[in-house]
Design an enzyme around this catalytic site. Structure first.
Site, PDB file in Angstrom:
ATOM      1  N   GLU A  56      -0.899 -28.834  21.857  1.00 20.11           N
ATOM      2  CA  GLU A  56      -0.048 -28.251  20.822  1.00 20.11           C
ATOM      3  C   GLU A  56       1.096 -27.444  21.428  1.00 20.11           C
ATOM      4  O   GLU A  56       0.959 -26.870  22.516  1.00 20.11           O
ATOM      5  CB  GLU A  56      -0.870 -27.320  19.927  1.00 20.11           C
ATOM      6  CG  GLU A  56      -1.994 -28.025  19.197  1.00 20.11           C
ATOM      7  CD  GLU A  56      -2.952 -27.065  18.515  1.00 20.11           C
ATOM      8  OE1 GLU A  56      -3.482 -27.435  17.458  1.00 20.11           O
ATOM      9  OE2 GLU A  56      -3.165 -25.956  19.052  1.00 20.11           O
ATOM     10  N   ASP A 227      -9.799 -24.388  14.023  1.00 21.78           N
ATOM     11  CA  ASP A 227      -8.384 -24.219  14.353  1.00 21.78           C
ATOM     12  C   ASP A 227      -7.630 -25.538  14.482  1.00 21.78           C
ATOM     13  O   ASP A 227      -6.574 -25.593  15.106  1.00 21.78           O
ATOM     14  CB  ASP A 227      -8.231 -23.401  15.642  1.00 21.78           C
ATOM     15  CG  ASP A 227      -8.983 -24.025  16.819  1.00 21.78           C
ATOM     16  OD1 ASP A 227      -9.534 -25.125  16.660  1.00 21.78           O
ATOM     17  OD2 ASP A 227      -8.992 -23.410  17.893  1.00 21.78           O
TER      18      ASP A 227
END
Length: 345
Positions: A56, A227
């Site tokens: 990410e 998450d």
């Protein structure tokens, strides 16, 4: 030159400063930045998902300083001898776009996650909280305990993990630091009587590590393991209880990645920045269950990077790196290559 803190210097600085002091310092920066939430650019992080895990990028800017973090999450890594999470990050000067600070963020992410958790617990948990329950004893667990002691004074820690070695590791690390650690035989035993419950597991699955019937009135839940899409930790029934209020960082990201990802688009949540600025209530009664659906947000990394930069500047724990090419004539970048030998000569 760009300032750079590598792993070795990050470790040395944290040891010298003390991890609790560092966590508390980051927490203050995070809280200050949440109070000026509206000054930041905000976007859900950009993720590249594969069967192995996720990589990410997390960007944000307050109009003066731009920050980004590169981070991965690979739950199967420890079995292969790698960290579940690795990360690095940078700060840039918005006025000219130059990077001014680079740092490792594997350790720093653990510190900032604990700082955010503890800052939120200080805001939402009962003021007399004394007992922390940890469901999951992986890489984040010790940092969570240190954060809760630094900001709430909590010294009692009960832990449950499916891996006995992980629980032994946590007890071995925390007991010499003055914590009263109880290694339990079940998750139910760990959370019984806890004031704060932190779930911090790594498996990328819709897991239930905290069933609804275990959640006692008045507890503060700190759910940090869910998450990414398809990864949760809590019994969904917890979210639907009348006595539960869900608090989030950035709803557009949390609705994709957090515990609320399976809830309807209009599922009610309270944004933390609104509580900190007095625009929304936090805890309203001793029996209320407060739930921090934490997924981690770029502003927290912006805060952590700035805190480290401010603390290490002028110390032995930071180096200069020559990262930006700067020719004498800004329009003659090619000239930095000097006289080139013609092909064929």
């Amino acid at each position: 030159m760009t300032l750079f803190v590598d792993v070795r210097n990050m470790v040395r600085w944290v040891v010298e400063a003390g991890p609790e002091r560092v966590i508390a310092g980051i927490a203050e920066y995070v809280e200050d930045d949440f109070r000026r939430w509206e000054s930041f650019d905000k976007t859900p992080r950009v993720g590249s998902h594969t069967p192995y895990g996720v990589i990410e990028l997390m960007p944000t800017s307050d109009g003066e300083t731009y920050a980004f973090k590169y981070v991965n999450g690979h739950p199967s890594n420890p079995a292969r001898g790698f960290q579940t999470v690795s990360a690095f990050g940078a700060l840039s000067d918005v006025s000219n776009g130059y990077p001014v600070f680079l740092a490792e963020m594997t350790l720093l992410t653990a510190l900032r996650t604990a700082a955010t958790s503890a800052m939120v617990a200080r805001l939402l948990a009962r003021p007399d909280s004394r007992r922390l329950a940890l469901i999951g004893a992986g890489s984040q667990s010790e940092f969570q305990a240190l954060g809760m002691r630094a900001l709430l004074g909590i010294r009692e820690v009960a832990v449950w993990d499916t891996d006995p070695d992980a629980m032994a590791k946590l007890a071995r690390n925390l007991t010499p630091l003055g914590f009263d650690v109880t290694v339990t035989s079940s998750g139910r035993e760990a959370v019984r009587g806890a004031d704060v419950v932190t779930t911090c597991t790594a498996d990328k699955a819709r897991a239930v590590v905290l069933p609804g019937e275990w959640v006692e009135p008045g507890v503060h839940l700190n759910a940090i393991g869910g998450d990414c899409p398809g990864k949760t930790e809590l019994d969904p029934s917890i979210l639907l209880r009348d006595d539960v209020t869900v608090f989030v960082e950035f709803p557009p990201q949390t609705r994709i990645e957090g515990e609320i990802q399976a809830m309807p688009a209009d599922f009610p949540v309270t944004e933390l920045w609104q509580v900190l600025t007095g625009r929304a209530p936090g805890r309203t009664s001793a029996g209320q269950v407060t739930l921090f659906d934490s997924v981690g947000f770029a502003i927290e990394d912006h805060s952590a990077l700035r805190y480290v930069r401010d603390q290490v500047r002028g110390t032995p724990w930071v180096d200069d790196v020559d990262l930006v090419a700067e020719p004498e004539d800004p329009k003659d970048l090619f000239g930095m290559l000097g006289a080139m030998t013609p092909i064929g000569s």
